[in-house]
Design an enzyme around this catalytic site. Structure first.
Site, PDB file in Angstrom:
ATOM      1  N   LYS A  79     -38.337  74.787  48.063  1.00  0.00           N
ATOM      2  CA  LYS A  79     -39.432  75.566  48.300  1.00  0.00           C
ATOM      3  C   LYS A  79     -40.298  74.493  47.435  1.00  0.00           C
ATOM      4  CE  LYS A  79     -41.146  80.005  46.828  1.00  0.00           C
ATOM      5  NZ  LYS A  79     -40.770  81.306  45.768  1.00  0.00           N
ATOM      6  N   SER A 154     -41.800  85.105  48.747  1.00  0.00           N
ATOM      7  CA  SER A 154     -42.165  83.980  48.894  1.00  0.00           C
ATOM      8  C   SER A 154     -41.594  82.974  49.426  1.00  0.00           C
ATOM      9  CB  SER A 154     -42.956  83.625  48.009  1.00  0.00           C
ATOM     10  OG  SER A 154     -42.049  83.314  46.482  1.00  0.00           O
ATOM     11  N   SER A 178     -38.478  86.741  45.764  1.00  0.00           N
ATOM     12  CA  SER A 178     -38.042  86.197  46.244  1.00  0.00           C
ATOM     13  C   SER A 178     -38.010  85.280  46.945  1.00  0.00           C
ATOM     14  CB  SER A 178     -39.349  85.137  46.018  1.00  0.00           C
ATOM     15  OG  SER A 178     -40.837  85.138  45.800  1.00  0.00           O
TER      16      SER A 178
END
Ligand code: GLN
Length: 493
Positions: A79, A154, A178
């Site tokens: 990420k 996310s 997330s």
């Protein structure tokens, strides 16, 4: 089977046996990316040249008979809130659009040391604030299981990349869901470890009281392998516990659930959530029973009812103070003005997206006199009550099954404009975060229409191996999810 369809464990084994090389594995991942990234939009920065160079170094070590690590040659994706030396780390925000860190997050160092090869930095909601990966400087990531839908967030880029076969493993961060939510929406597996299990050094903070580095993969075994690489003491993160971790892979030796007590969430009526997800939860409970567990319905009156409010008060307050460091001086973008205050205002107004600005403003209010006493203080007390509720649950139970989300992956653009609706989607993930507990998002197959079903398996603090073991028993009964070739479901029909 094609290389890109293999799990990390299978890839590592094949490379070790020289059935194919690390370079072949990495090239196979980039070939998938070349084919689908134009529509999926999972990656912010692709580092093909570096990755190929590292893969050939690993091939060199293997051909010299050296031990190149347990994940030697396995491609992975991180990420874009993990600091990567020499590779920009944007957090999907204008304010860090061109920021290039001069150090690696510890988790990146640990993955590299295990021999894994970083291919790309994945898309996320700006500063990991969101549940759909729509709030991003590069635009939304699409769900590879159905390109009309959100991938969850996310860590949506990380999840989409694994589902689409760019790489068998990705690293995400999970503060309030997330990793578990995007794993559920993209039809793969994700683990949020216990708070304190994995070092957060070098992860750009959203809410340090809750952030956890969390792996995503297409098998429970790969989650365990990733944990073996990244879960270790780190003097750079004082919240990362110093104890010797178990060998997480050993958890997979669990063959059945005999003697286990498992609670199943019973706080909602069937009509309060998506019918297919409700069925998936019931089915997961039935499967535990078939595997020999004693299974009982359990309601947690405090945790689910007050979780969302408690989480958003805690997280926003923390975020408002963490994001104070982006002042136009020390990091990233600066927009000048006649006075210093004007410069701060101009920089922060121009460089943070709407959701991040909303959270900074709300969080700042929450920490002011009056609001602090009426909201922040009570939220901390409720959090303690929730922890007590979980503690007494896990005195009796080995694990607790609950959904990951009340709804299936929704259509792009449908919730983004209504923050409250978006926040309510976190109802089942945030209690586990507030409790500091481990939670696995396990794929439970797919609907007839091809959308992923899932269940969340939570366990006692530091019971990460236990939840991995239980998940592996269920995964053997359900079958693990395969790579998908991204398409629009209507077109496919
Ligand atoms: N959806 C939650 C939020 O927006 C969780 C985000 C996360 O875990 N990083 O805060």
């Amino acid at each position: 089977m094609e290389i890109y369809e293999l799990t990390a464990a299978e890839t590592a084994r094949a490379i070790k046996k020289r059935e194919f090389s690390a370079s072949d594995a990495v090239k196979a991942g980039f070939a998938r990316m070349a084919k689908y990234e134009g529509v999926v939009n999972a990656c912010i920065t692709i580092i093909e040249e570096d990755a190929l160079k590292r893969a050939s170094e690993i091939d060199g070590r293997i051909s010299r008979g050296e031990d190149a690590g347990p994940l030697a040659g396995v491609p992975y994706i991180a990420k874009d809130n993990f600091c990567t030396r020499g590779v920009r780390t944007t957090c999907s925000s204008r304010i860090l659009e061109n920021w290039v860190p001069n150090y690696n997050a510890s988790a990146i160092n640990y993955m590299n040391k295990a021999g894994a090869v970083l291919m790309a930095k994945a898309n996320l909601d700006e500063f990991a604030m969101g549940s759909s990966t729509e709030n991003s400087i590069i635009g939304p990531t699409k769900n590879p299981r159905d390109l009309n839908r959100v991938p969850g967030g996310s860590s949506g880029g990380s999840a989409a990349a694994v589902a689409a076969g760019y790489a068998p493993i990705a690293l995400g961060s999970d503060t309030g869901g997330s990793v578990r939510l995007p794993a559920a929406f993209c039809g793969i597996q994700g683990l949020k470890p216990s708070y304190g299990e994995v070092s957060r050094y070098g992860i750009v903070a959203y809410c340090s009281a809750l952030d956890q580095v969390s792996p995503l993969a297409r098998s429970v075994e790969d989650l365990a392998l990733a944990m073996e690489a990244i879960a270790r003491p780190d003097p750079n993160d004082t919240t990362c516990d110093a104890y010797d971790r178990p060998k997480f892979g050993d958890a997979l030796a669990m063959r059945d659930l005999k003697g286990k007590n498992i609670g199943v969430f019973a706080g909602f009526e069937a009509e309060q959530m998506d019918a297919d997800l409700y069925k998936a939860l019931t089915r997961a409970g039935d499967m535990c029973r078939e595997a020999g567990a004693s299974v009982r319905p359990i309601d947690l009156p405090i945790s689910v009812k007050y979780g969302v409010a408690t989480y958003y008060v805690t997280a926003l307050a923390d975020a408002s103070s963490k994001l104070g460091c982006y002042d136009g001086i020390r990091y990233g973008t600066r927009v000048d003005g006649p006075t210093l205050t004007d410069m701060y205002v101009n920089t922060r107004t121009a460089s943070f997206g709407e959701e991040v600005r909303r959270r900074i403003i709300l969080g700042t209010c929450l920490l002011t006199e009056g609001f602090y006493q009426n909201y922040y203080g009570p939220a901390l007390k409720v959090r303690t009550k929730m922890a007590e509720e979980f503690e007494s649950l896990f005195e009796e139970y080995d694990a607790y099954l609950l959904p990951n989300a009340p709804s299936m992956p929704y259509l792009l653009g449908t919730k983004e404009t209504d923050p409250n609706r978006m926040y309510l989607g976190d109802v089942f993930t945030v209690p586990i975060s507030l409790g500091g507990l481990p939670g696995i998002s396990l794929n439970m197959g797919f609907t007839d229409g091809g959308l992923p079903l899932s269940v969340q398996i939570a366990g006692p603090r530091y019971g990460d191996s236990k939840v991995l073991g239980i998940a592996s028993v269920l995964e053997r009964m359900i079958g693990r999810p395969a790579v998908c070739s991204p398409k629009k479901l209507e077109e496919a029909a």
